[in-house]
Scaffold this active site. Structure first.
Site, PDB file in Angstrom:
ATOM      1  N   HIS A 220       0.876  -1.192   0.000  1.00  9.26           N
ATOM      2  CA  HIS A 220       0.000   0.000   0.000  1.00  9.26           C
ATOM      3  C   HIS A 220       0.908   1.235   0.000  1.00  9.26           C
ATOM      4  O   HIS A 220       1.737   1.385  -0.896  1.00  9.26           O
ATOM      5  CB  HIS A 220      -0.925  -0.114   1.224  1.00  9.26           C
ATOM      6  CG  HIS A 220      -2.014   0.898   1.305  1.00  9.26           C
ATOM      7  ND1 HIS A 220      -2.460   1.642   0.250  1.00  9.26           N
ATOM      8  CD2 HIS A 220      -2.793   1.298   2.379  1.00  9.26           C
ATOM      9  CE1 HIS A 220      -3.444   2.450   0.640  1.00  9.26           C
ATOM     10  NE2 HIS A 220      -3.660   2.254   1.935  1.00  9.26           N
ATOM     11  N   HIS A 260      -2.415  -2.391  -9.445  1.00  6.76           N
ATOM     12  CA  HIS A 260      -3.441  -1.791  -8.598  1.00  6.76           C
ATOM     13  C   HIS A 260      -4.660  -2.690  -8.602  1.00  6.76           C
ATOM     14  O   HIS A 260      -4.955  -3.322  -9.615  1.00  6.76           O
ATOM     15  CB  HIS A 260      -3.819  -0.399  -9.129  1.00  6.76           C
ATOM     16  CG  HIS A 260      -4.434   0.451  -8.092  1.00  6.76           C
ATOM     17  ND1 HIS A 260      -5.778   0.381  -7.788  1.00  6.76           N
ATOM     18  CD2 HIS A 260      -3.899   1.368  -7.248  1.00  6.76           C
ATOM     19  CE1 HIS A 260      -6.036   1.222  -6.808  1.00  6.76           C
ATOM     20  NE2 HIS A 260      -4.916   1.835  -6.462  1.00  6.76           N
ATOM     21  N   ASP A 316       2.344   5.507  -6.287  1.00  6.86           N
ATOM     22  CA  ASP A 316       3.593   5.427  -5.520  1.00  6.86           C
ATOM     23  C   ASP A 316       4.831   5.452  -6.405  1.00  6.86           C
ATOM     24  O   ASP A 316       5.936   5.682  -5.903  1.00  6.86           O
ATOM     25  CB  ASP A 316       3.607   4.137  -4.685  1.00  6.86           C
ATOM     26  CG  ASP A 316       2.692   4.235  -3.485  1.00  6.86           C
ATOM     27  OD1 ASP A 316       2.672   5.309  -2.870  1.00  6.86           O
ATOM     28  OD2 ASP A 316       2.006   3.248  -3.172  1.00  6.86           O
TER      29      ASP A 316
END
Ligand code: ACO
Length: 380
Positions: A220, A260, A316
Site C-alpha cells: 500500500h 493496482h 507510488d
C-alpha cells in the site's frame, strides 16, 4: 448460507459513499464530482474542505476553514519528549503512529463520535500530521523542532517546520500537488481499516492509528519508499532491465510501484506525478531518478503486455523520484502520504460514524472437527 470467498475482499462492495469515485477502466479519479486532473490547481486546504463538505469552498469559507486550522500545528512537549525517547533508527511511521496514539490521551474528548467532535479531531489531526512528521525528522537528526508559522498553509508549514526556512512558492506548490493527489482514494486498504475499526464505535484516534499501520505496508503506501530503495539498489538506467526481469522471474515477484486492485489502465495520479518528476529533473539538472523510472515503465509495459496483464505504474511510482528530488529521506515518503491521506481518512470516518454498521465478515472454517479433549498430563 453463501460461503463464496472473495480473497482480499476483491470486488466486494460494503457500503455507499459520496466522497470518491474511481473508474479503473477509464483511469478516472473523482473527488465529490471533480476530476483529480483539475483539482491539482487547488490547494490542499481547498481539497480537504471539499472532502469534508459537499463542495469546494468559496473564498470566505476557505478563509474561515484555514482560520480554524492555523492554531493546530504546534506540537505538544509530551510528543517532543516521546520523539526524543524513541530509539535511534525508529521508522518514522512507527513514530507517527505512536504520536497520534499519545495525542488521544491529551484530547479533551477523544471518544466522542458525534459529528462536531469528530470534525474538531479531524482539524487537529490534519494540522498535527505535517507537524509531527517534520518535527520527528528534525529530532532524529539531533536538531531542535521548529515552531510553526500560523500564516503558512499545511504544505508550507510542513516544509517550514522541516527545514526552518520559509519555503519558496514553487516548492509549496509541488507539495500541494502531491498532497492533493494522495488525499483520497475510496475504499483503499487503510481507509477500509479506518472505517472497519470505527465500526465498533471505538474512537477516531484508534481508527486513525490502525489506518497508519495499514498504510505503512509495502503493498500500500509503503510502496513509494520501496520504489526508491529499488532505484537506489539498481543505480543506473542500464541496470533497470535486468532488475525487473530478475524480480519477475521469482514466484509472486512484484515490482514495487506497479499494479493496482482497481486500475486496469494508467492511474491518473501517476501521469501527473510523472510530469512533476520530469519538470523537477529538468530544473535540478539531475535526471537520473526520472530516467531510471521511465526505463522501468518501458520494461514493465513490455513484460506485462507479453503476459497479457494490465499492470501499470501507480501513484507510488513517480512520487518516489519526486520526493527524492525534493530532498526528502526515503523513509519519510510514506509519512508524507499519511500527511495527505488523513484528510480522506477523516472524511470517511464522518460518513462511517454518521450511519454505522459493525463490520463483521465471515471465514470459511477448514480446520479439524470432532476432536476429543485430552487433559495435558495425558497428551503424548
Ligand atoms: N509486479 C509484477 N506483476 C504484478 C504486479 C507487480 N507490481 N502487480 C500485479 N502483477 C501481476 C501479476 O502477474 C499477478 O498475476 P500472478 O498472481 O499470476 O502473478 C497479477 O498482476 C495480479 O496481481 P495481484 O497482486 O494478485 O493483484 P492485486 O489486485 O491483489 O494486487 C497490488 C494489487 C497489491 C497493488 C499489486 O499490484 C502489488 O503488489 N503491487 C506492488 C506494490 C505496490 O506498488 N503497491 C501500491 C499500490 S497503490 C497504493 O496502495 C497507494
Amino acid at each position: 448460507m453463501d460461503t463464496t470467498i472473495a480473497r482480499g475482499l476483491a470486488g466486494v462492495t460494503f457500503d455507499t459513499s459520496e466522497i470518491c469515485f474511481i473508474d479503473g477502466e477509464q483511469g478516472q479519479l473523482i473527488y465529490r464530482g471533480y476530476d483529480i486532473r483539475e483539482l491539482t490547481d487547488a490547494t490542499f486546504e481547498e481539497v480537504c474542505y471539499l472532502l469534508w463538505h459537499d463542495d469546494l469552498p468559496t473564498a470566505d469559507e476557505l478563509a474561515a476553514f484555514t482560520r480554524q486550522l492555523s492554531p493546530g500545528f504546534a506540537v505538544r512537549d509530551e510528543v517532543i519528549d516521546l520523539f526524543r525517547a524513541l530509539p535511534a533508527g525508529t521508522d518514522p511511521m512507527h513514530a507517527l503512529r505512536s504520536a497520534v496514539s499519545l495525542l488521544a490521551a491529551f484530547d479533551e474528548d477523544p471518544d466522542g463520535v458525534d459529528d462536531a467532535n469528530l470534525r474538531r479531531i479531524g482539524r487537529t489531526l490534519l494540522t498535527q500530521f505535517p507537524a509531527l512528521v517534520s518535527s520527528f525528522e528534525r529530532i532524529r537528526n539531533g536538531k531542535e523542532p521548529v515552531e510553526p508559522d500560523s500564516s503558512l498553509s499545511i504544505a508550507g508549514n510542513f516544509l517550514y517546520m522541516l527545514t526552518g526556512e520559509r519555503p519558496s512558492e514553487a516548492a509549496t506548490r509541488v507539495m500541494d500537488v502531491a498532497l492533493v493527489l494522495h488525499a483520497e482514494h475510496g475504499s483503499n486498504a487503510s481507509t477500509f481499516v479506518a472505517r472497519s475499526t470505527a465500526s465498533s464505535l471505538t474512537d477516531a484516534y484508534s481508527a486513525i492509528t490502525a489506518a497508519i499501520g495499514s498504510l505503512k505496508g509495502p503493498l500500500h503506501g509503503g510502496a513509494n519508499a520501496a520504489v526508491m530503495r529499488a532505484l537506489e539498489s539498481i543505480g543506473s538506467v542500464e541496470g533497470v532491465e535486468p532488475y525487473v526481469l530478475d524480480v519477475l522471474a521469482k514466484p509472486q515477484g512484484r515490482v514495487m510501484g506497479f499494479g493496482h486492485r482497481v486500475y486496469r489502465v494508467l492511474d491518473p495520479r501517476a501521469k501527473i506525478l510523472e510530469d512533476v518528476s520530469k519538470t523537477l529533473a529538468a530544473e535540478s539538472g539531475d535526471s537520473r531518478w526520472f530516467e531510471m523510472s521511465l526505463e522501468m515503465v518501458r520494461v514493465m509495459d513490455r513484460e506485462m503486455a507479453a503476459k497479457g496483464r494490465q499492470v501499470k505504474a501507480n501513484v507510488d511510482f513517480f512520487s518516489a523520484s519526486v520526493y527524492r528530488m525534493l530532498g526528502f529521506p526515503t523513509d519519510m515518503y510514506t509519512p508524507i502520504f499519511a500527511v495527505a491521506r488523513i484528510s480522506g481518512w477523516m472524511a470517511h470516518l464522518y460518513e462511517q460514524y454518521a450511519d454505522n454498521s459493525l463490520m463483521r465478515p465471515r471465514l470459511n472454517y477448514e480446520g479439524p472437527t470432532g476432536r476429543t479433549f485430552v487433559p495435558i498430563e495425558e497428551r503424548g
